[in-house]
Design a protein around this motif. Structure first.
Motif, PDB file in Angstrom:
ATOM      1  N   LYS A 179      72.039   9.353  39.572  1.00 27.61           N
ATOM      2  CA  LYS A 179      73.254   8.951  40.274  1.00 27.61           C
ATOM      3  C   LYS A 179      74.054  10.194  40.642  1.00 27.61           C
ATOM      4  CE  LYS A 179      76.039   8.283  36.068  1.00 27.61           C
ATOM      5  NZ  LYS A 179      76.901   7.317  35.338  1.00 27.61           N
ATOM      6  N   ARG A 180      74.758  10.092  41.730  1.00 26.64           N
ATOM      7  CA  ARG A 180      75.544  11.212  42.210  1.00 26.64           C
ATOM      8  C   ARG A 180      76.777  11.412  41.332  1.00 26.64           C
ATOM      9  NH1 ARG A 180      76.775  11.085  48.450  1.00 26.64           N
ATOM     10  NH2 ARG A 180      77.726  13.061  47.782  1.00 26.64           N
ATOM     11  N   THR A 181      77.148  12.655  41.176  1.00 25.70           N
ATOM     12  CA  THR A 181      78.377  13.018  40.483  1.00 25.70           C
ATOM     13  C   THR A 181      79.248  13.815  41.454  1.00 25.70           C
ATOM     14  OG1 THR A 181      77.483  15.118  39.641  1.00 25.70           O
ATOM     15  CG2 THR A 181      77.102  13.155  38.309  1.00 25.70           C
ATOM     16  N   LYS A 182      80.436  14.210  40.995  1.00 23.87           N
ATOM     17  CA  LYS A 182      81.318  14.985  41.866  1.00 23.87           C
ATOM     18  C   LYS A 182      80.722  16.343  42.219  1.00 23.87           C
ATOM     19  CE  LYS A 182      85.653  12.921  40.249  1.00 23.87           C
ATOM     20  NZ  LYS A 182      86.976  13.179  39.612  1.00 23.87           N
ATOM     21  N   GLN A 183      79.928  16.877  41.317  1.00 26.72           N
ATOM     22  CA  GLN A 183      79.375  18.208  41.531  1.00 26.72           C
ATOM     23  C   GLN A 183      77.923  18.210  41.995  1.00 26.72           C
ATOM     24  OE1 GLN A 183      80.346  19.425  37.446  1.00 26.72           O
ATOM     25  NE2 GLN A 183      81.667  21.022  38.304  1.00 26.72           N
ATOM     26  N   GLY A 184      77.228  17.101  41.842  1.00 27.22           N
ATOM     27  CA  GLY A 184      75.818  17.070  42.222  1.00 27.22           C
ATOM     28  C   GLY A 184      75.164  15.753  41.886  1.00 27.22           C
ATOM     29  N   VAL A 185      74.088  15.819  41.090  1.00 28.84           N
ATOM     30  CA  VAL A 185      73.322  14.619  40.738  1.00 28.84           C
ATOM     31  C   VAL A 185      72.903  14.723  39.275  1.00 28.84           C
ATOM     32  CG1 VAL A 185      71.309  13.191  41.240  1.00 28.84           C
ATOM     33  CG2 VAL A 185      72.416  14.461  43.074  1.00 28.84           C
ATOM     34  N   CYS A 186      72.992  13.597  38.561  1.00 32.53           N
ATOM     35  CA  CYS A 186      72.523  13.518  37.178  1.00 32.53           C
ATOM     36  C   CYS A 186      71.269  12.649  37.141  1.00 32.53           C
ATOM     37  CB  CYS A 186      73.604  12.942  36.271  1.00 32.53           C
ATOM     38  SG  CYS A 186      73.144  12.936  34.518  1.00 32.53           S
ATOM     39  N   PHE A 187      70.153  13.229  36.704  1.00 35.28           N
ATOM     40  CA  PHE A 187      68.882  12.508  36.643  1.00 35.28           C
ATOM     41  C   PHE A 187      68.568  12.114  35.198  1.00 35.28           C
ATOM     42  CE2 PHE A 187      68.307  14.968  40.528  1.00 35.28           C
ATOM     43  CZ  PHE A 187      67.755  14.026  41.377  1.00 35.28           C
ATOM     44  N   CYS A 188      67.900  10.973  35.055  1.00 38.07           N
ATOM     45  CA  CYS A 188      67.385  10.519  33.765  1.00 38.07           C
ATOM     46  C   CYS A 188      65.872  10.347  33.913  1.00 38.07           C
ATOM     47  CB  CYS A 188      68.029   9.190  33.351  1.00 38.07           C
ATOM     48  SG  CYS A 188      67.308   8.469  31.855  1.00 38.07           S
ATOM     49  N   ILE A 189      65.114  11.093  33.130  1.00 40.89           N
ATOM     50  CA  ILE A 189      63.650  11.018  33.162  1.00 40.89           C
ATOM     51  C   ILE A 189      63.193  10.236  31.934  1.00 40.89           C
ATOM     52  CG2 ILE A 189      61.492  12.310  33.198  1.00 40.89           C
ATOM     53  CD1 ILE A 189      63.000  14.641  34.416  1.00 40.89           C
ATOM     54  N   SER A 190      62.685   9.037  32.156  1.00 37.30           N
ATOM     55  CA  SER A 190      62.218   8.181  31.065  1.00 37.30           C
ATOM     56  C   SER A 190      60.721   8.392  30.868  1.00 37.30           C
ATOM     57  CB  SER A 190      62.498   6.707  31.383  1.00 37.30           C
ATOM     58  OG  SER A 190      63.884   6.492  31.535  1.00 37.30           O
ATOM     59  N   THR A 191      60.307   8.517  29.607  1.00 34.97           N
ATOM     60  CA  THR A 191      58.898   8.732  29.305  1.00 34.97           C
ATOM     61  C   THR A 191      58.292   7.458  28.712  1.00 34.97           C
ATOM     62  OG1 THR A 191      59.393   9.590  27.084  1.00 34.97           O
ATOM     63  CG2 THR A 191      59.266  11.173  28.894  1.00 34.97           C
ATOM     64  N   ALA A 192      56.998   7.321  28.889  1.00 39.54           N
ATOM     65  CA  ALA A 192      56.281   6.151  28.364  1.00 39.54           C
ATOM     66  C   ALA A 192      54.830   6.540  28.136  1.00 39.54           C
ATOM     67  CB  ALA A 192      56.379   4.978  29.321  1.00 39.54           C
ATOM     68  N   TYR A 193      54.164   5.789  27.263  1.00 39.88           N
ATOM     69  CA  TYR A 193      52.739   6.002  27.024  1.00 39.88           C
ATOM     70  C   TYR A 193      52.078   4.646  26.832  1.00 39.88           C
ATOM     71  CZ  TYR A 193      48.350   7.879  25.308  1.00 39.88           C
ATOM     72  OH  TYR A 193      47.020   8.198  25.176  1.00 39.88           O
ATOM     73  N   GLU A 194      51.178   4.305  27.766  1.00 35.06           N
ATOM     74  CA  GLU A 194      50.431   3.049  27.719  1.00 35.06           C
ATOM     75  C   GLU A 194      51.374   1.857  27.522  1.00 35.06           C
ATOM     76  OE1 GLU A 194      47.381   3.522  24.797  1.00 35.06           O
ATOM     77  OE2 GLU A 194      46.047   4.530  26.213  1.00 35.06           O
TER      78      GLU A 194
END
Length: 307
Positions: free
Chosen positions: A127-142
């Protein structure tokens, strides 16, 4: 012949008949008990086979879904690259006076918006923030969701990492150096591959320690990146137990399967165990650790349950 002799003469066949009948009943009882055990084993095998079949079907559905999502991702990436190319061409053809830092910043924002649409399908949200973008990387296995990591990017005056929760042993700086300024999508994709592979390796080691501690001797030795695992486990042969030593090296940090496998047994072990070690080595290189040990346990139970 007296009356007592006649009575004895008549009772002997009856005694023999009763003894034979009792022997037959005991034999039949043993046969029925054995049949019941066989039926119970057959039911257990059928349940295991049905469970394995369901797991295979589930795995096939998940693989099909992954292929579908990857296809969608590739199509969206192609659209983003095309849009990026058009924006570059437009910027070059426009008035140099208008191709200012503001135009460059707008291009970066549009590029990041497009990446947000693509990344959502690959376990990455933002999602965008005032200064840039905040990413969330979710991990999963099988199909098992694991940890999530956060990355806050600033977009001006240039794209840079402001804050993050990525583990220190993940080569974030090198990945950023290679891709962050030229292709944000590629940067996120490579970083996601590293995090998912690490999470998968850690998950396998945890599952091994948790569910197969009765076969493991001691603890599973591993480094922070979980790309080197060393442990011992027990195998049985002719009523004796022998230790197998395992060393797994994951040379590809974007992969959750080892590139080098070494399984060895003690010098005094039977020759047949050397063949077993080779078979185990092959299995470790193809399937997840906990699934390999599940296969070992099923094979042992089948041998123990054989009449």
């Amino acid at each position: 012949m007296g009356a007592s002799e006649k009575s004895l003469h008549c009772s002997v066949p009856l005694i023999i008949t009763a003894w034979i009948f009792e022997c037959v009943m005991l034999f039949l009882a043993g046969v029925f008990a054995h049949l019941e055990r066989l039926e119970a084993q057959a039911r257990e095998v059928a349940v295991k086979q049905e469970k394995m079949k369901q797991e295979e079907e589930k795995r096939a559905r998940l693989k099909a879904r992954v292929r579908e999502l990857r296809l969608q991702r590739d199509k969206l990436r192609a659209k983003v690259r095309l849009q990026k190319k058009r924006l570059k061409e437009k910027r070059v053809m426009s008035d140099p006076a208008k191709s200012s830092a503001r135009a460059v910043l707008e291009w970066k924002i549009k590029n990041i918006k497009a990446m947000l649409q693509v990344s959502y399908l690959t376990g990455i949200s933002g999602k965008r923030t005032k200064q840039g973008v905040c990413f969330c990387i979710s991990t999963a296995y099988e199909s098992t969701y694991l940890d999530s990591y956060y990355l806050h990017l600033l977009v001006k005056p240039e794209v840079q990492i402001h804050q993050h929760s990525v583990p220190t042993f993940i080569p974030l700086e090198q990945i950023a150096k290679n891709y962050l300024q030229t292709d944000i999508g590629r940067f996120l994709s490579v970083l996601s591959d590293h995090l998912n592979a690490y999470a998968g390796r850690k998950y396998q080691a945890d599952q091994l320690q948790e569910h197969f501690s009765d076969q493991i001797e001691g603890t599973v030795q591993r480094n922070s990146l979980c790309n080197l695992l060393v442990f011992n486990y027990k195998v049985s042969s002719k009523s004796k137990t022998f230790p197998f030593n395992v060393r797994l090296l994951y040379g590809d940090l974007c992969c959750s399967l080892p590139t080098e496998v070494n399984v060895s047994c003690t010098p005094d072990a039977p020759a047949s165990l050397a063949e077993m070690a080779a078979a185990h080595s092959d299995l470790f290189s193809r399937v997840a650790l906990h699934k390999a040990f599940r296969s070992f346990r099923s094979a042992e139970e089948s041998v123990d349950g054989a009449p």
